[in-house]
Design a protein around this motif. Structure first.
Motif, PDB file in Angstrom:
ATOM      1  N   ASN A  32       0.797  -1.216   0.000  1.00  0.00           N
ATOM      2  CA  ASN A  32       0.000   0.000   0.000  1.00  0.00           C
ATOM      3  C   ASN A  32       0.833   1.271   0.000  1.00  0.00           C
ATOM      4  OD1 ASN A  32      -2.313  -1.657   0.051  1.00  0.00           O
ATOM      5  ND2 ASN A  32      -1.942  -1.962   2.227  1.00  0.00           N
ATOM      6  N   ASP A  33       1.795   1.285  -0.912  1.00  0.00           N
ATOM      7  CA  ASP A  33       2.625   2.467  -1.084  1.00  0.00           C
ATOM      8  C   ASP A  33       3.122   2.503  -2.529  1.00  0.00           C
ATOM      9  OD1 ASP A  33       3.928   4.802  -0.411  1.00  0.00           O
ATOM     10  OD2 ASP A  33       5.037   3.921   1.262  1.00  0.00           O
ATOM     11  N   THR A  34       3.604   3.665  -2.938  1.00  0.00           N
ATOM     12  CA  THR A  34       4.203   3.844  -4.256  1.00  0.00           C
ATOM     13  C   THR A  34       5.715   3.887  -4.084  1.00  0.00           C
ATOM     14  OG1 THR A  34       2.285   5.059  -5.044  1.00  0.00           O
ATOM     15  CG2 THR A  34       4.338   5.364  -6.274  1.00  0.00           C
ATOM     16  N   TYR A  35       6.402   3.190  -4.967  1.00  0.00           N
ATOM     17  CA  TYR A  35       7.860   3.115  -4.888  1.00  0.00           C
ATOM     18  C   TYR A  35       8.483   3.600  -6.190  1.00  0.00           C
ATOM     19  CZ  TYR A  35       7.015   0.284  -0.785  1.00  0.00           C
ATOM     20  OH  TYR A  35       6.601  -0.157   0.445  1.00  0.00           O
ATOM     21  N   PHE A  36       9.659   4.190  -6.058  1.00  0.00           N
ATOM     22  CA  PHE A  36      10.466   4.622  -7.190  1.00  0.00           C
ATOM     23  C   PHE A  36      11.680   3.711  -7.234  1.00  0.00           C
ATOM     24  CE2 PHE A  36       8.014   8.150  -5.780  1.00  0.00           C
ATOM     25  CZ  PHE A  36       7.638   8.832  -6.922  1.00  0.00           C
ATOM     26  N   TRP A  37      12.110   3.344  -8.433  1.00  0.00           N
ATOM     27  CA  TRP A  37      13.295   2.520  -8.551  1.00  0.00           C
ATOM     28  C   TRP A  37      14.135   2.982  -9.728  1.00  0.00           C
ATOM     29  CZ3 TRP A  37      14.610  -0.911 -12.555  1.00  0.00           C
ATOM     30  CH2 TRP A  37      13.626  -1.120 -13.526  1.00  0.00           C
ATOM     31  N   ASP A  54      11.710   4.863 -12.457  1.00  0.00           N
ATOM     32  CA  ASP A  54      10.363   4.442 -12.813  1.00  0.00           C
ATOM     33  C   ASP A  54       9.621   4.176 -11.501  1.00  0.00           C
ATOM     34  OD1 ASP A  54       8.197   3.775 -14.353  1.00  0.00           O
ATOM     35  OD2 ASP A  54       9.189   2.168 -15.432  1.00  0.00           O
ATOM     36  N   THR A  55       8.318   3.990 -11.588  1.00  0.00           N
ATOM     37  CA  THR A  55       7.532   3.772 -10.375  1.00  0.00           C
ATOM     38  C   THR A  55       6.730   2.485 -10.462  1.00  0.00           C
ATOM     39  OG1 THR A  55       5.631   4.988 -11.221  1.00  0.00           O
ATOM     40  CG2 THR A  55       7.238   6.242  -9.957  1.00  0.00           C
ATOM     41  N   PHE A  56       6.389   1.976  -9.303  1.00  0.00           N
ATOM     42  CA  PHE A  56       5.444   0.869  -9.194  1.00  0.00           C
ATOM     43  C   PHE A  56       4.723   1.021  -7.861  1.00  0.00           C
ATOM     44  CE2 PHE A  56       9.315  -0.760  -7.295  1.00  0.00           C
ATOM     45  CZ  PHE A  56       8.894  -1.475  -6.187  1.00  0.00           C
ATOM     46  N   MET A  57       3.593   0.364  -7.757  1.00  0.00           N
ATOM     47  CA  MET A  57       2.774   0.476  -6.561  1.00  0.00           C
ATOM     48  C   MET A  57       2.413  -0.921  -6.074  1.00  0.00           C
ATOM     49  SD  MET A  57      -0.958   2.246  -6.188  1.00  0.00           S
ATOM     50  CE  MET A  57      -0.272   3.754  -6.812  1.00  0.00           C
ATOM     51  N   ILE A  58       2.369  -1.062  -4.763  1.00  0.00           N
ATOM     52  CA  ILE A  58       1.860  -2.277  -4.150  1.00  0.00           C
ATOM     53  C   ILE A  58       0.545  -1.882  -3.487  1.00  0.00           C
ATOM     54  CG2 ILE A  58       2.246  -4.098  -2.458  1.00  0.00           C
ATOM     55  CD1 ILE A  58       5.272  -3.603  -2.831  1.00  0.00           C
ATOM     56  N   ASP A  59      -0.566  -2.384  -4.032  1.00  0.00           N
ATOM     57  CA  ASP A  59      -1.898  -2.011  -3.555  1.00  0.00           C
ATOM     58  C   ASP A  59      -2.646  -3.278  -3.178  1.00  0.00           C
ATOM     59  OD1 ASP A  59      -4.505  -1.184  -3.154  1.00  0.00           O
ATOM     60  OD2 ASP A  59      -4.712  -0.172  -5.084  1.00  0.00           O
ATOM     61  N   THR A  60      -2.847  -3.490  -1.884  1.00  0.00           N
ATOM     62  CA  THR A  60      -3.580  -4.662  -1.409  1.00  0.00           C
ATOM     63  C   THR A  60      -4.901  -4.280  -0.750  1.00  0.00           C
ATOM     64  OG1 THR A  60      -2.455  -4.632   0.736  1.00  0.00           O
ATOM     65  CG2 THR A  60      -1.437  -5.944  -1.029  1.00  0.00           C
ATOM     66  N   VAL A  61      -5.238  -3.000  -0.782  1.00  0.00           N
ATOM     67  CA  VAL A  61      -6.459  -2.516  -0.130  1.00  0.00           C
ATOM     68  C   VAL A  61      -7.589  -2.429  -1.150  1.00  0.00           C
ATOM     69  CG1 VAL A  61      -7.508  -0.583   1.103  1.00  0.00           C
ATOM     70  CG2 VAL A  61      -5.147  -1.224   1.583  1.00  0.00           C
TER      71      VAL A  61
END
Length: 169
Positions: A32-37, A54-61
């Motif tokens: 449940n956060d956005t990450y930059f890599w 680039d970005t990716f998100m982990i969304d479990t909500v």
């Protein structure tokens, strides 16, 4: 490999040196956060090149569900085509991607008679039969998480009444 919750990479959550043969890296991140890599490559004498982040998100909500609005609960109708409307659901992480309105003669939706998926807040459906129908809206976010709305009841009666017989003038 650098990973951070900020695009400026001021406090890297991960700052890992990988071998040239590495094509992926297993890392554990909080949901449940956005990450930059980004990748920073270096040669043997210290020259570096940084690949754009680039970005990716982990969304479990699951998203907040839509609320059925029309037709009202426990409506009686002779219609066989309906326009269903609802208020918007919401999702603060990945955003709402679609709504699916389902119409069923089964209150548990074990069998769905008909459905439609849309990004809009309404959809038309048709069905045959004279009985009680149940409808709901499923809100889906960009990550695939879903929330079902409350179930509404629609009573459909397309049978004409029996004609009265005049017995005495």
């Amino acid at each position: 490999l650098q990973v951070d919750t900020s695009g400026v990479f001021a406090s890297n959550l991960i700052d890992s040196t990988l071998s040239p043969a590495t094509t992926n890296a297993g890392i554990a991140l909080s949901p449940n956060d956005t990450y930059f890599w980004r990748l920073v490559t270096a040669d043997n004498v210290g020259n570096t090149t940084t690949i754009a982040a680039d970005t990716f998100m982990i969304d479990t909500v699951a998203p907040t569900g839509a609320a059925p609005a029309d037709p009202p609960n426990l409506s009686d109708t002779a219609a066989t085509s309906f326009v269903f409307a609802w208020t918007a659901g919401s999702d603060l992480l990945s955003g709402v991607s679609a709504y699916t309105v389902q119409l069923s003669s089964d209150s548990t939706f074990g069998v769905v008679d008909t459905s439609a998926t849309t990004a809009a807040l309404s959809a038309g459906l048709a069905r045959t039969g004279t009985d009680t129908a149940y409808w709901r809206v499923i809100t889906r976010d960009q990550a695939g998480n879903t929330t079902n709305s409350v179930i509404r009841v629609l009573r459909v009666d397309t049978t004409s009444p029996v004609a009265a017989v005049l017995v005495d003038p």
